[in-house]
Design an enzyme around this catalytic site. Sequence first.
Site, PDB file in Angstrom:
ATOM      1  N   ASP A  60      59.759  49.593 -16.003  1.00  0.00           N
ATOM      2  CA  ASP A  60      59.702  51.029 -15.767  1.00  0.00           C
ATOM      3  C   ASP A  60      59.866  51.702 -17.121  1.00  0.00           C
ATOM      4  O   ASP A  60      60.971  51.795 -17.643  1.00  0.00           O
ATOM      5  CB  ASP A  60      60.809  51.435 -14.782  1.00  0.00           C
ATOM      6  CG  ASP A  60      60.828  52.941 -14.510  1.00  0.00           C
ATOM      7  OD1 ASP A  60      60.253  53.701 -15.317  1.00  0.00           O
ATOM      8  OD2 ASP A  60      61.450  53.354 -13.505  1.00  0.00           O
ATOM      9  N   PHE A  98      67.471  53.604 -12.542  1.00  0.00           N
ATOM     10  CA  PHE A  98      66.910  54.778 -11.869  1.00  0.00           C
ATOM     11  C   PHE A  98      65.402  54.600 -11.821  1.00  0.00           C
ATOM     12  O   PHE A  98      64.764  54.407 -12.851  1.00  0.00           O
ATOM     13  CB  PHE A  98      67.260  56.080 -12.590  1.00  0.00           C
ATOM     14  CG  PHE A  98      66.694  57.284 -11.883  1.00  0.00           C
ATOM     15  CD1 PHE A  98      67.328  57.806 -10.764  1.00  0.00           C
ATOM     16  CD2 PHE A  98      65.518  57.873 -12.313  1.00  0.00           C
ATOM     17  CE1 PHE A  98      66.792  58.898 -10.083  1.00  0.00           C
ATOM     18  CE2 PHE A  98      64.975  58.969 -11.645  1.00  0.00           C
ATOM     19  CZ  PHE A  98      65.617  59.478 -10.525  1.00  0.00           C
ATOM     20  N   LYS A 158      56.314  60.970 -17.305  1.00  0.00           N
ATOM     21  CA  LYS A 158      56.952  61.858 -18.279  1.00  0.00           C
ATOM     22  C   LYS A 158      56.097  62.144 -19.524  1.00  0.00           C
ATOM     23  O   LYS A 158      55.202  62.976 -19.455  1.00  0.00           O
ATOM     24  CB  LYS A 158      58.335  61.307 -18.646  1.00  0.00           C
ATOM     25  CG  LYS A 158      59.291  61.330 -17.434  1.00  0.00           C
ATOM     26  CD  LYS A 158      60.767  61.255 -17.792  1.00  0.00           C
ATOM     27  CE  LYS A 158      61.634  61.661 -16.632  1.00  0.00           C
ATOM     28  NZ  LYS A 158      62.187  60.556 -15.854  1.00  0.00           N
TER      29      LYS A 158
END
Length: 403
Positions: free
Chosen positions: A219, A134, A248
């Site tokens: 990532d 993702f 995040k």
Amino acid sequence: MSTASASSVLLPTYARAPIALERGEGAWAITVDGQRFLDFGAGIAVNSLGHAHPHLVEALTAQAQRIWHTSNLYSMPEGEKLARRLCEATFAERVFFTNSGAEANECAIKMARKYHAAKGHPERYRIVTFEGAFHGRTLATIAAGGQQKYIDGFGPKVDGFDQVPFDDEAALKAAIGPETAALMIEPIQGEGGLRLVPMRFLKRLRELCDEHGLMLVFDEIQTGVGRTGKFFAYELNGVAPDIMSIAKGIGGGFPMGACLATEEAASGMTLGTHGTTFGGNPLAMAVGNAVLDVILAPGFLDHVQKTALRLRQSLAQLKDQHPQVIEEIRGEGLMLGLKLKTPNTDFVAQARAAGLLVVAAGDNVVRLLPPLIIGESEVAEAVARLDKAAGAVEAELARPAAE
Ligand SMILES: *Cc1c(COP(=O)(O)O)cnc(C)c1O
């Protein structure tokens, strides 16, 4: 204007749980009607220091009194400072600030392509990604993630992404060709169900990148900023990337992200090649610096590791007590998952009924992503509530089917 006041005018792209969180204190989130939830989702690994952390509130409100926005037309002292601190604590030598994870990945993708173009190889633009990945919801990052349900209906898939099975070296080698620019991977898949990339495979990725002159892109949007007990997950394996996206946790709840890179990897990103209106704004930079004050303070990550070990041991016991429900404990640090035998969304609802917020992930996993500031009492309380939720799921299983 419609008068249908009972129905939402928001796009119905989310199945929202019927609670509205109004305020928070540390690991606790409180609804408009006063219900208290132990928040082991932390957004989705976003509120790294819990809710209303005094140091973050102070940094944000102090900055709010001074200046909110300047644009990237002027120098940015707070951003310079944050970038320098990120570089000092990681492999990186260059930083670009963004507002979100997907934008950090867009920068990483553009950087990997530009690196080769600037070296006279514009044909090297393809990026190999991995099944279950993702990387975000922009047009390029849905193509990178490769999940059909996110790609369908949005026109031609952005070209330049080749997806291979997870942990399959032969398939990976076959996918690397003269047009390949980079390999892009999450060291631990988040949305994909907390799958750890085996250490030997990460080492192979680094070797293959060195052999073929490819950029290695990590990532670390979900795994970064202390989540695994290390500042970044790549430290667990000793395999450093050339380019890394973060978001995040770095904002502790304030929207921000960044793309980090070595000087070499960033060498194509010259004057005018990339930009953003809001990225690196003073509010985000103030909060990012405040998050680092706490996370990089001596002893903080040791505390995360200790808490994580305690949580993991308790979850192993919980699994033994609920063999009909819990199949496996996965993950690293305070990024843990329960792989279930029963539907994960039912479990998330039962946990919520027991006053605990957790997050569903792919592969029928329930994610535990608590704020990094939790201690023994929050671990004990969360495990008691998970036990209650598992018990409720078992009671459902025992009920005779359909009347
Ligand atoms: C959340 C996430 C993203 C996307 O971040 P947004 O801020 O939602 O754009 C990308 N990659 C990973 C690994 C993530 O967890």
